[in-house]
Design an enzyme around this catalytic site. Structure first.
Site, PDB file in Angstrom:
ATOM      1  N   PHE A   1      49.066 -53.218  -3.745  1.00 19.02           N
ATOM      2  CA  PHE A   1      50.233 -53.781  -4.414  1.00 19.02           C
ATOM      3  C   PHE A   1      51.241 -54.290  -3.386  1.00 19.02           C
ATOM      4  O   PHE A   1      52.389 -53.862  -3.349  1.00 19.02           O
ATOM      5  CB  PHE A   1      50.870 -52.708  -5.315  1.00 19.02           C
ATOM      6  CG  PHE A   1      49.869 -52.030  -6.215  1.00 19.02           C
ATOM      7  CD1 PHE A   1      49.406 -52.667  -7.361  1.00 19.02           C
ATOM      8  CD2 PHE A   1      49.356 -50.779  -5.902  1.00 19.02           C
ATOM      9  CE1 PHE A   1      48.472 -52.057  -8.194  1.00 19.02           C
ATOM     10  CE2 PHE A   1      48.420 -50.154  -6.726  1.00 19.02           C
ATOM     11  CZ  PHE A   1      47.976 -50.799  -7.873  1.00 19.02           C
TER      12      PHE A   1
ATOM     13  N   HIS B   1      57.232 -43.551  -8.615  1.00 21.70           N
ATOM     14  CA  HIS B   1      58.311 -44.349  -9.199  1.00 21.70           C
ATOM     15  C   HIS B   1      59.143 -43.599 -10.224  1.00 21.70           C
ATOM     16  O   HIS B   1      60.015 -44.189 -10.855  1.00 21.70           O
ATOM     17  CB  HIS B   1      57.741 -45.627  -9.825  1.00 21.70           C
ATOM     18  CG  HIS B   1      57.346 -46.645  -8.798  1.00 21.70           C
ATOM     19  ND1 HIS B   1      56.540 -47.721  -9.085  1.00 21.70           N
ATOM     20  CD2 HIS B   1      57.657 -46.741  -7.493  1.00 21.70           C
ATOM     21  CE1 HIS B   1      56.371 -48.439  -7.988  1.00 21.70           C
ATOM     22  NE2 HIS B   1      57.027 -47.866  -7.007  1.00 21.70           N
TER      23      HIS B   1
ATOM     24  N   ASP C   1      59.475 -52.346  -4.634  1.00 19.50           N
ATOM     25  CA  ASP C   1      59.605 -52.296  -6.097  1.00 19.50           C
ATOM     26  C   ASP C   1      61.052 -52.151  -6.553  1.00 19.50           C
ATOM     27  O   ASP C   1      61.345 -51.436  -7.516  1.00 19.50           O
ATOM     28  CB  ASP C   1      58.716 -51.192  -6.691  1.00 19.50           C
ATOM     29  CG  ASP C   1      57.264 -51.366  -6.281  1.00 19.50           C
ATOM     30  OD1 ASP C   1      56.692 -52.436  -6.576  1.00 19.50           O
ATOM     31  OD2 ASP C   1      56.704 -50.465  -5.619  1.00 19.50           O
TER      32      ASP C   1
HETATM   33  N1  SAH Z   1      51.680 -49.249  -0.333  1.00 15.57           N
HETATM   34  C1  SAH Z   1      50.532 -49.414  -1.205  1.00 15.57           C
HETATM   35  C2  SAH Z   1      50.818 -49.082  -2.663  1.00 15.57           C
HETATM   36  C3  SAH Z   1      51.299 -47.683  -2.929  1.00 15.57           C
HETATM   37  S1  SAH Z   1      51.074 -47.230  -4.617  1.00 15.57           S
HETATM   38  C4  SAH Z   1      49.958 -50.825  -1.053  1.00 15.57           C
HETATM   39  O1  SAH Z   1      50.359 -51.561  -0.157  1.00 15.57           O
HETATM   40  O2  SAH Z   1      49.087 -51.207  -1.834  1.00 15.57           O
HETATM   41  C5  SAH Z   1      51.900 -45.700  -4.666  1.00 15.57           C
HETATM   42  C6  SAH Z   1      51.131 -44.539  -4.029  1.00 15.57           C
HETATM   43  O3  SAH Z   1      52.045 -43.451  -3.927  1.00 15.57           O
HETATM   44  C7  SAH Z   1      49.931 -44.022  -4.828  1.00 15.57           C
HETATM   45  O4  SAH Z   1      48.771 -44.134  -4.045  1.00 15.57           O
HETATM   46  C8  SAH Z   1      50.272 -42.559  -5.120  1.00 15.57           C
HETATM   47  O5  SAH Z   1      49.176 -41.667  -4.970  1.00 15.57           O
HETATM   48  C9  SAH Z   1      51.329 -42.247  -4.084  1.00 15.57           C
HETATM   49  N2  SAH Z   1      52.289 -41.223  -4.453  1.00 15.57           N
HETATM   50  C10 SAH Z   1      53.004 -41.146  -5.598  1.00 15.57           C
HETATM   51  N3  SAH Z   1      53.820 -40.081  -5.565  1.00 15.57           N
HETATM   52  C11 SAH Z   1      53.626 -39.478  -4.360  1.00 15.57           C
HETATM   53  C12 SAH Z   1      54.183 -38.321  -3.737  1.00 15.57           C
HETATM   54  N4  SAH Z   1      55.116 -37.590  -4.325  1.00 15.57           N
HETATM   55  N5  SAH Z   1      53.729 -37.985  -2.512  1.00 15.57           N
HETATM   56  C13 SAH Z   1      52.772 -38.724  -1.898  1.00 15.57           C
HETATM   57  N6  SAH Z   1      52.213 -39.832  -2.442  1.00 15.57           N
HETATM   58  C14 SAH Z   1      52.637 -40.196  -3.659  1.00 15.57           C
HETATM   59 MG    MG Z   2      54.992 -50.723  -4.421  1.00 17.82          MG
END
Ligand code: SAH
Ligand code: MG
Length: 205
Positions: A14, A138, A164
């Site tokens: 993303f 999020h 985001d």
């Molecule tokens: N940076 C990535 C997208 C990240 S999506 C890209 O370039 O495509 C968000 C990620 O955050 C997910 O993989 C999810 O597992 C992780 N995530 C969500 N909450 C989290 C938390 N509390 N600690 C660690 N990872 C988390």
């Molecule tokens: Mg993102």
């Protein structure tokens, strides 16, 4: 124009190309201040942009993720990818894909994955960071914790990047926008660049 060590279109994730380019430049700009750290690795798309910059300047990127996906990645949700499902765990698992990404990009010596929840890792973190990129959970709870626990580690002159950020609630969820506003209100960070939903803030003092 950046030359990436891998075909970025092939990596699930993303991160739009123009946002990735801004992250790459931001990581270059903090060379020498300390390592970079990302929260929210997923399959490593943004880590390739950040890690490529880190490698060019002899730096390191730590990237944190529990690799079980955010809420929106779970079955039945908008961003669920069934190819990332681990049947035996009954859960999402993006770690094997991340390892393939880093290997194919030649970034295994530069990008160091940390597998765990960001708030738990933060309990022991002490190293000042050149750049912190918040792109994890999020929910308000997750985003606020990432801001509160990780932004203090940004070195003076370093970068806090947030993904985001949607000022218009019609275009996306609020928590990343809310922590972006907290960072500006703190007086510690000044906005340097906005690219799509990415915000690049610089620590002033
Ligand atoms: N940076 C990535 C997208 C990240 S999506 C890209 O370039 O495509 C968000 C990620 O955050 C997910 O993989 C999810 O597992 C992780 N995530 C969500 N909450 C989290 C938390 N509390 N600690 C660690 N990872 C988390
Ligand atoms: Mg993102």
């Amino acid at each position: 124009m950046i030359t990436l060590p891998v075909d970025i279109e092939m990596i699930k994730g993303f991160m739009a190309a123009e946002e990735g380019a801004a992250l790459y430049q931001a990581a270059l700009s903090v060379a020498g201040l300390g390592p970079c750290l990302e929260i929210g690795t997923y399959c490593g798309k943004s880590a390739v942009y950040l890690g490529t910059a880190c490698r060019e300047v002899g730096g390191l990127l730590f990237t944190i993720d529990h690799h079980r996906g955010s809420e929106e990645n779970q079955p039945g949700w908008e961003y669920h990818d069934r190819d990332l499902w681990d049947e035996s765990a009954g859960a999402l698992d993006t770690l094997p894909v991340l390892r393939r990404t880093l290997r194919s990009a030649g970034l295994e010596e530069t990008v160091i994955p940390i597998v765990g929840r960001s708030a738990i890792v933060a309990r022991v973190w002490a190293q000042p960071l050149g750049l912190v990129f918040i792109d994890g959970g999020h929910t308000f709870e997750a985003a606020e914790a990432d801001y509160r626990l990780w932004s203090p580690h940004v070195a003076i002159g370093g970068v806090l990047a947030i993904h985001d950020v949607f000022p218009d609630p019609a275009t996306g969820g609020r928590p990343p926008f809310e922590i972006y506003q907290m960072a500006l209100a703190s007086g510690l960070f000044k906005e340097e660049e906005a690219v799509s939903s990415l915000r690049i803030l610089r620590r002033q003092h």
